[in-house]
Design an enzyme around this catalytic site. Structure first.
Site, mmCIF file in Angstrom:
data_model
loop_
_atom_site.group_PDB
_atom_site.id
_atom_site.type_symbol
_atom_site.label_atom_id
_atom_site.label_comp_id
_atom_site.label_asym_id
_atom_site.label_seq_id
_atom_site.Cartn_x
_atom_site.Cartn_y
_atom_site.Cartn_z
ATOM 1 N N HIS A 119 -14.467 23.084 23.466
ATOM 2 C CA HIS A 119 -14.075 24.463 23.744
ATOM 3 C C HIS A 119 -13.670 25.140 22.437
ATOM 4 C CE1 HIS A 119 -12.002 27.967 25.080
ATOM 5 N NE2 HIS A 119 -10.794 27.453 24.939
ATOM 6 N N ASN A 127 -12.180 32.923 20.968
ATOM 7 C CA ASN A 127 -12.025 32.128 22.180
ATOM 8 C C ASN A 127 -12.533 32.927 23.367
ATOM 9 O OD1 ASN A 127 -11.156 30.752 24.454
ATOM 10 N ND2 ASN A 127 -9.102 30.342 23.679
ATOM 11 N N CYS A 132 -10.070 28.059 30.577
ATOM 12 C CA CYS A 132 -11.031 27.688 29.541
ATOM 13 C C CYS A 132 -11.823 26.433 29.881
ATOM 14 C CB CYS A 132 -10.314 27.506 28.205
ATOM 15 S SG CYS A 132 -9.478 28.993 27.616
#
Length: 339
Positions: free
Chosen positions: A267, A297, A127
């Site tokens: 994020h 996500n 990520c």
């Protein structure tokens, strides 16, 4: 030492197929209320069975290239951040290069009479991939002022979800983003600085199997460790700590304070994590941008998707100081400052 580079083009693309919390209620023991209150996610985009993420990555890349107003022949580096590649080999970057037509300018048939070349590779910082990619781009531009880097994020984590595990499978979506990074271009944003970190001691907190650590024979069944697993409570604590510390370090390095930050883009993993980081940094809520309720996500793509949407809404502007921060499996983390 900081070195200024410019983002000169930006593009994003997500699958049309939307999967809502209510859709997930039909296939697992969960509910919209359970997912929303714990994560802030309402929907996510999921690839259809006949799609691959490189298709969307190419759409995002073309948008970024068009905005940067550069010919394909000027691209010197194609970097792809992904922890969910279509194949282990060839790289997604080479697949995208072929689909974009970059091979026309760098193929073997032209090497003998061409001064141009193309570097293609994938890298996996999970990520944190986009932030890591900004630093890679800065490194290439430090070596060559004329380099033009196409940084792409391409994530299809839905292909590694165990939909019998409601704690992880409700979190992730698919998506792609791209930015063109160069020097001496017409800047959308200046990259002021980047700061990165990692700690392999926590490698088991988030895992995706399917590599070569286990011998697989034709006809073998896929085991559960093929899919993404995560120790949520520990990840939460590490994520908050890593993003806060790296953000403060980056600001201090550039003689800035939290009060100098105009917009905060973290994020988009979990609303509770984003809120916790914002609170610990003492960033006012009105400066914290989120859009994970729409996409879930999307791993390395999440910050690019957030940048594109914040820009579209007039919240992300050239000249203001925007703090980006991310955290991912590895463990990896990083922050970047753009203006």
């Amino acid at each position: 030492m900081s070195m200024f580079c410019q983002i000169t083009g930006l593009g994003v693309s997500v699958p049309e197929n939307t999967v809502s919390n209510f859709d997930l209620e039909k296939i697992m023991d969960t509910s919209d209320e359970w997912i929303s209150t714990r994560t802030g996610i309402k929907n996510r985009r999921i690839l259809r069975d006949d799609e691959n993420i490189s298709e969307y990555a190419c759409v995002a890349a073309r948008k970024a290239i068009e905005e940067a107003q550069i010919p394909l022949s000027k691209i010197t580096h194609l970097l792809v951040a992904t922890c969910s590649p279509e194949t282990l080999s060839p790289s997604v970057s080479c697949i995208i290069a072929q689909k974009l037509g970059l091979s026309e300018y760098s193929g073997l048939q032209l090497i003998s009479n061409s001064n141009s070349s193309l570097v293609c590779f994938d890298f996996n910082a999970a990520c944190s991939g986009f932030v890591y990619g900004l630093e890679l781009a800065r490194a290439f531009l430090a070596l060559d002022d004329n380099a033009v880097v196409l940084l792409v994020t391409a994530e299809s984590l839905s292909r590694r979800m165990n939909f019998q595990d409601r704690t992880t499978s409700v979190l992730f979506g698919d998506g792609a983003g791209a930015v063109v990074i160069q020097k001496n271009g017409e800047a959308l944003f200046d990259i002021i600085d980047v700061s990165l970190g990692a700690d392999g001691d926590y490698k088991d907190l988030i895992r995706i199997g399917g590599g070569t650590d286990k011998k697989v024979r034709v006809g073998d069944r896929i085991s559960e460790d093929f899919f993404l697993t995560m120790q949520g409570k520990e990840v939460f604590k590490c994520a908050v700590r890593g993003m806060v510390q790296e953000s403060l370090k980056l600001l201090e390095k550039n003689n800035l304070s939290v009060q100098d930050v105009d917009l905060f883009l973290a994020h988009q993993a979990n609303l509770r994590i984003i809120e916790a980081v914002g609170e610990r940094l003492a960033i006012p809520k009105e400066k914290v941008f989120t859009n994970l309720e729409k996409y879930g996500n999307t791993s390395a793509s999440s910050i690019v998707l957030a940048m594109a949407e914040a820009r579209e809404q007039g919240l992300l502007k050239k000249g203001q100081k925007t703090l980006l921060t991310a955290f991912g499996a590895g463990l990896t983390w990083g922050s970047a400052l753009i203006s």
